[in-house]
Write an enzyme that holds these catalytic residues in place. Structure first.
Site, PDB file in Angstrom:
ATOM      1  N   ASP A  16       0.847  -1.199   0.000  1.00 33.51           N
ATOM      2  CA  ASP A  16       0.000   0.000   0.000  1.00 33.51           C
ATOM      3  C   ASP A  16       0.881   1.247   0.000  1.00 33.51           C
ATOM      4  OD1 ASP A  16      -2.170  -1.659   0.110  1.00 33.51           O
ATOM      5  OD2 ASP A  16      -2.739  -1.157   2.173  1.00 33.51           O
ATOM      6  N   GLY A  42      -3.316  -5.313   0.945  1.00 33.37           N
ATOM      7  CA  GLY A  42      -3.966  -6.347   0.131  1.00 33.37           C
ATOM      8  C   GLY A  42      -5.029  -6.986   1.008  1.00 33.37           C
ATOM      9  N   LYS A  43      -6.249  -7.089   0.474  1.00 31.58           N
ATOM     10  CA  LYS A  43      -7.338  -7.600   1.320  1.00 31.58           C
ATOM     11  C   LYS A  43      -7.023  -8.994   1.867  1.00 31.58           C
ATOM     12  CE  LYS A  43     -10.825  -4.840  -0.992  1.00 31.58           C
ATOM     13  NZ  LYS A  43     -10.677  -3.703  -0.090  1.00 31.58           N
ATOM     14  N   ASN A  46      -4.182  -8.724   4.516  1.00 38.67           N
ATOM     15  CA  ASN A  46      -4.708  -8.064   5.725  1.00 38.67           C
ATOM     16  C   ASN A  46      -5.558  -9.042   6.533  1.00 38.67           C
ATOM     17  OD1 ASN A  46      -3.576  -5.699   4.771  1.00 38.67           O
ATOM     18  ND2 ASN A  46      -5.505  -4.850   3.989  1.00 38.67           N
ATOM     19  N   ASN A 186     -20.066  -4.846   2.009  1.00 36.19           N
ATOM     20  CA  ASN A 186     -20.455  -3.625   2.719  1.00 36.19           C
ATOM     21  C   ASN A 186     -21.749  -3.122   2.075  1.00 36.19           C
ATOM     22  OD1 ASN A 186     -19.777  -2.122   0.439  1.00 36.19           O
ATOM     23  ND2 ASN A 186     -17.745  -1.574   1.212  1.00 36.19           N
ATOM     24  N   THR A 222     -21.543  -5.055   6.277  1.00 38.65           N
ATOM     25  CA  THR A 222     -20.724  -4.152   7.095  1.00 38.65           C
ATOM     26  C   THR A 222     -21.146  -2.715   6.795  1.00 38.65           C
ATOM     27  OG1 THR A 222     -18.913  -4.088   5.485  1.00 38.65           O
ATOM     28  CG2 THR A 222     -18.842  -5.827   7.139  1.00 38.65           C
ATOM     29  N   GLY A 224     -19.691   0.425   8.211  1.00 40.18           N
ATOM     30  CA  GLY A 224     -18.806   1.503   8.681  1.00 40.18           C
ATOM     31  C   GLY A 224     -19.072   1.823  10.145  1.00 40.18           C
ATOM     32  N   ASP A 255     -11.409  -5.564   6.565  1.00 40.47           N
ATOM     33  CA  ASP A 255     -10.576  -6.777   6.590  1.00 40.47           C
ATOM     34  C   ASP A 255     -10.504  -7.332   8.010  1.00 40.47           C
ATOM     35  OD1 ASP A 255     -10.071  -6.504   3.867  1.00 40.47           O
ATOM     36  OD2 ASP A 255      -8.340  -5.225   4.213  1.00 40.47           O
ATOM     37  N   SER A 285      -9.515  -1.535  15.380  1.00 34.86           N
ATOM     38  CA  SER A 285      -8.492  -1.451  14.333  1.00 34.86           C
ATOM     39  C   SER A 285      -8.305  -0.046  13.771  1.00 34.86           C
ATOM     40  CB  SER A 285      -8.840  -2.401  13.180  1.00 34.86           C
ATOM     41  OG  SER A 285      -9.901  -1.876  12.413  1.00 34.86           O
TER      42      SER A 285
END
Ligand code: RIB
Length: 307
Positions: A16, A42-43, A46, A186, A222, A224, A255, A285
């Protein structure tokens, strides 16, 4: 409850490149950035690191390039306790990279897949026994769809539970989404999958009911800051709110949620309890910089009141 479940993550590894700025540029505009950082991402990677930090015996299946980013990502994975025998190094190919525009509240990401694109169904097949002996397989959509499909098929054949994070949404993925036991889009990904955004809680509940009936799988949406939602045993919307925390960086929160949900389910927690564990991990996180920087350890999760 199994204390150290084994989880195999099939997915992407990226370096990243994070540009921090006080606000996002508009299209055609130049803004001054504050800092640039190179951090592992990277998903797939992670989510693997998230699982290992939470105590799962974790193995990654994927690919990096033969460049210095690739060796840095492998060192990082090993340092975090992830097994990397099934991560192949592709010479003369660039490691996947993600350019991330980061503000305190949000991020925008452009991924150049590089070596991630070399993962084929045949490569997945070579890791059949690893996949079929796991307690759970966790996947995303940053590696080619045929490879993701093959991993889902192998897991299903062996009765291994799967969690698929359908990110980024890909039109070719539609016919294989139903192969997963749990799907974790999401809100905007779920709107894309349904072809329509839900503008009320009731509309979301109805879309989720319809989806679960059609695909015979559990959904976690998901959301947020608002946390994450599933349907309870009566088909009603059950939302687990995020913990109130000081936000530094939201990159990788999804992730972390996928990792903790997988660890929770593979450890024998019930669905709602696993979701509470996942939302708590994702909330913690975002207090630190970087997709992996703030992912909590099992001990941190235990220290911050029991869930
Ligand atoms: O989910 C966050 C991740 O998405 C980043 O680490 C970036 O690499 C992209 O894959």
């Amino acid at each position: 409850m199994s204390s150290n479940p084994s989880i195999v993550v099939v997915g992407s590894l990226n370096m990243d490149i994070v540009l921090t700025m006080s606000r996002m540029p508009q299209v055609g505009e130049t803004v001054a950035g504050q800092q640039i950082h190179y951090v592992p991402g990277g998903k797939g990677a992670n989510q693997a690191v998230g699982c290992a930090k939470l105590g799962a015996d974790t193995a990654m299946v994927g690919a990096v390039g033969g460049d210095s980013f690739g060796s840095q990502l492998l060192d990082n994975m090993r340092g975090c306790g992830v097994r990397t025998e099934a991560v192949t190094v592709i010479p003369e190919t660039a490691t996947g990279t993600a350019a991330i525009f980061h503000t305190k509240e949000d991020n925008c990401i452009v991924v150049v897949p590089g070596a991630n694109e070399t993962v084929t169904p045949e490569y997945i097949e070579r890791h059949r026994s690893l996949i079929q002996s796991a307690d759970l397989v966790l996947l995303q959509l940053e590696t080619p769809i045929p490879a993701v499909r093959r991993a889902l098929e192998l897991a299903r054949e062996a009765g291994v539970r799967t969690v698929l994070n359908p990110a980024p949404v890909h039109p070719d993925a539609e016919q294989m989404l139903g192969l997963a036991d749990v799907l974790t889009p999401n809100e905007s990904e779920f709107a894309l999958l349904c072809g329509q955004a839900a503008d009320t809680e009731e509309a979301l509940r109805d879309q989720m009911r319809k989806w679960q009936q059609t695909y015979s799988q559990r959904l976690v949406i998901t959301r947020g800051k608002a946390g994450a939602s599933c349907l309870d045993e009566h088909g009603e919307l059950h939302t687990v709110p995020s913990l109130p925390v000081e936000v530094v960086d939201t990159t990788g929160a999804g992730d972390t949620l996928n990792a903790a949900l997988s660890v929770g389910l593979a450890s024998g927690r019930g669905f709602r309890e696993a979701l509470e564990y996942a939302v708590k991990a994702a909330s913690l996180s975002v207090r630190k910089f970087g997709a992996q920087g703030g992912m909590p350890t099992k001990e941190e999760m235990e220290r911050i009141n029991a869930v």
